[in-house]
Enzyme design. Structure first.
Site, PDB file in Angstrom:
ATOM      1  N   ARG A   1       0.727  -1.242   0.288  1.00  0.00           N
ATOM      2  CA  ARG A   1      -0.185  -0.161   0.163  1.00  0.00           C
ATOM      3  C   ARG A   1       1.122   0.912  -0.520  1.00  0.00           C
ATOM      4  NH1 ARG A   1      -3.170  -3.955   1.748  1.00  0.00           N
ATOM      5  NH2 ARG A   1      -0.900  -4.814   2.662  1.00  0.00           N
TER       6      ARG A   1
ATOM      7  N   LYS B   1      25.699  -4.488  -0.987  1.00  0.00           N
ATOM      8  CA  LYS B   1      27.098  -4.037  -0.983  1.00  0.00           C
ATOM      9  C   LYS B   1      27.238  -3.604   0.093  1.00  0.00           C
ATOM     10  CE  LYS B   1      26.273  -3.391  -5.831  1.00  0.00           C
ATOM     11  NZ  LYS B   1      27.228  -2.354  -7.141  1.00  0.00           N
TER      12      LYS B   1
HETATM   13  C1  NCD Z   1       1.432  -0.661   7.699  1.00  0.00           C
HETATM   14  C2  NCD Z   1       3.551  -1.527   8.154  1.00  0.00           C
HETATM   15  O1  NCD Z   1       3.947  -1.850   7.376  1.00  0.00           O
HETATM   16  O2  NCD Z   1       3.531  -0.564   9.382  1.00  0.00           O
HETATM   17  N1  NCD Z   1       1.097  -1.149   6.529  1.00  0.00           N
HETATM   18  C3  NCD Z   1       1.434  -0.109   5.708  1.00  0.00           C
HETATM   19  O3  NCD Z   1       1.649   0.431   5.143  1.00  0.00           O
HETATM   20  N2  NCD Z   1      -0.214  -0.059   5.572  1.00  0.00           N
HETATM   21  C4  NCD Z   1       1.351  -2.386   9.173  1.00  0.00           C
HETATM   22  C5  NCD Z   1       1.805  -3.602   9.087  1.00  0.00           C
HETATM   23  O4  NCD Z   1       2.973  -3.931   7.918  1.00  0.00           O
HETATM   24  O5  NCD Z   1       1.489  -4.420   9.621  1.00  0.00           O
END
Ligand code: NCD
Length: 423
Positions: free
Chosen positions: A79, A108
């Site tokens: 996302r 690296k």
């Molecule tokens: C979250 C993250 O990466 O912290 N995801 C996101 O960015 N929508 C939540 C998760 O990984 O659980």
């Protein structure tokens, strides 16, 4: 609203409430423009019912035309990376991307600051996701005034998640979702549920909610409660002391006493009707997170707490119709798939707001801006040649003579008179 142009977004504290509300307003406009355009119709604008203006698709594509976004993701993402990239495309800019650490020179052994200094010369904005807490701040600091002067432009660093620390842009879209659903944030009761110890989305969101005056209820096994440093900051800066519970059922009982670590009590010790009354009267939005198993120092603990909370049909039937069920996604097993069909399930809509909210952020920070002048080198032990300069009269005050290489002179920081620079 003060200008966000050229500013970093490392922490949710980098924006004032007023600035966040400004982002909401711009995101609303982008959201309506996207709705009119439709996801597949960007190239063929439809007839608009409203007046043509800044928000028609062709004008949208001018907002960041000629700008390049670099997404450096050293941890998995769907996302955050894709919505930032879609947002930049919608605004007419382009994108260069590192989608995994092993495909960049980090593999690296290149240090982060060096990578950022180089990428800054290819891009106008950088979004960074990194497994280490504090990485976004290191990135921001690596673009020091000297480097910015060399680049001839500011290159804002946006934190796309740094370890278990913060995820400020997710928080802005989370707050946006709550605000859209309830028309306000102040005074709402928001339950944060799940791995509150390691979920960076929760840490930034707790600060954001407290700043806007919401009440926090934390529901988690004691081992996964909010870190002490987050709680201390909430209390010290916002006078906010979250209520802590081991389970939804515990909402019908007094909150957990501070400091209690052991003795989990997740089972249904109250009746369904007591639960229904407690949850309905005490929760307006329910924010669930997955167990962040990749961040546990003790994998056995991750296993032990797995599936210790689930949002399912039984809980749904106990909670009020007005409750917004949120999740930053990805979900693993903490929200039953059957919940998706319920109108209270907001998580896919919440994820879709990632595009207009990130369009708003990019439009605000990525605007080209002239950097401040480079700091001048101060040459020690040189007196100012101007006899009436204050530095020649004020006891204990040293002259500050700065080298101006463009014209080969030294300039006094106080009286601004210049003199020849002797090497
Ligand atoms: C979250 C993250 O990466 O912290 N995801 C996101 O960015 N929508 C939540 C998760 O990984 O659980």
């Amino acid at each position: 609203m003060s200008s966000l142009a050229g500013r970093n977004l490392v922490s949710i504290f980098d924006l004032t409430n007023e600035e966040i509300e400004g982002v909401f307003r711009l995101a609303d406009r982008f959201q309506s423009a996207l709705r009119e355009t439709g996801p597949l119709a960007v190239g063929r604008p439809r007839r608009r019912t409203a007046k043509r203006g800044q928000d028609d698709p062709a004008s949208l594509r001018k907002v960041c035309a000629g700008q390049v976004l670099a997404t450096l993701f050293f941890e998995p993402s769907t996302r955050t990376r894709l919505s930032f990239e879609a947002a930049m495309h919608r605004l007419g800019g382009s994108v260069v991307s590192v989608a995994e650490a092993k495909s960049s020179s980090a593999a690296k052994g290149e240090r982060l600051a060096d990578t950022i200094r180089v990428v800054a010369s290819y891009a106008n904005v950088i979004v960074l996701r990194h497994p280490h807490e504090g990485a976004a701040l290191v990135a921001a600091e690596s673009l020091d005034p000297q480097r910015v002067a060399e680049l001839g432009r500011m290159v804002p660093i946006i934190n796309g998640g740094d370890g278990s620390h913060e995820h400020p842009t997710q928080t802005i879209l989370d707050l946006y979702t709550i605000n859209r659903d309830h028309g306000k944030i102040a005074g709402l009761n928001v339950a944060l549920c799940g791995d509150l110890a390691h979920a960076r989305t929760v840490h930034s969101l707790a600060y954001g909610l407290a700043r806007f005056g919401a009440n926090l209820k934390c529901i988690s096994p004691p081992e996964l409660s909010l870190p002490e440093y987050v709680k201390r900051r909430l209390q010290a800066e916002f006078d906010c002391v979250p209520e802590e519970y081991d389970s939804f059922h515990a909402l019908a009982m007094p909150p957990r006493r501070p400091g209690r670590k052991r003795g989990r009590r997740m089972g249904p010790l109250v009746s369904d009707s007591e639960l229904a009354e407690a949850v309905t009267s005490q929760v307006d939005a329910l924010y669930v997170t997955r167990i962040q198993k990749e961040r546990f120092r003790d994998p056995a603990l991750a296993k032990a707490v797995r599936a210790s909370y689930v949002i399912d049909g039984a809980l749904l039937s106990a909670i009020g119709r007005h409750v917004t069920i949120m999740h930053p996604l990805p979900r693993v097993d903490e929200v039953d798939y059957a919940v998706d069909a319920d109108t209270r399930a907001a998580y896919f809509r919440q994820a879709s707001y990632g595009v207009p909210v990130r369009m708003a952020l990019l439009a605000l920070v990525a605007t080209a801006k002239t950097p401040p002048p480079a700091p001048r080198e101060v040459v020690a032990h040189v007196k100012c040649g101007n006899p009436t300069c204050i530095t020649n009269h004020e006891p204990g005050l040293e002259a500050r003579m700065m080298r101006v290489p463009e014209v080969g002179v030294l300039r006094c920081a106080y009286c601004e008179q210049e003199q020849e620079a002797r090497q």
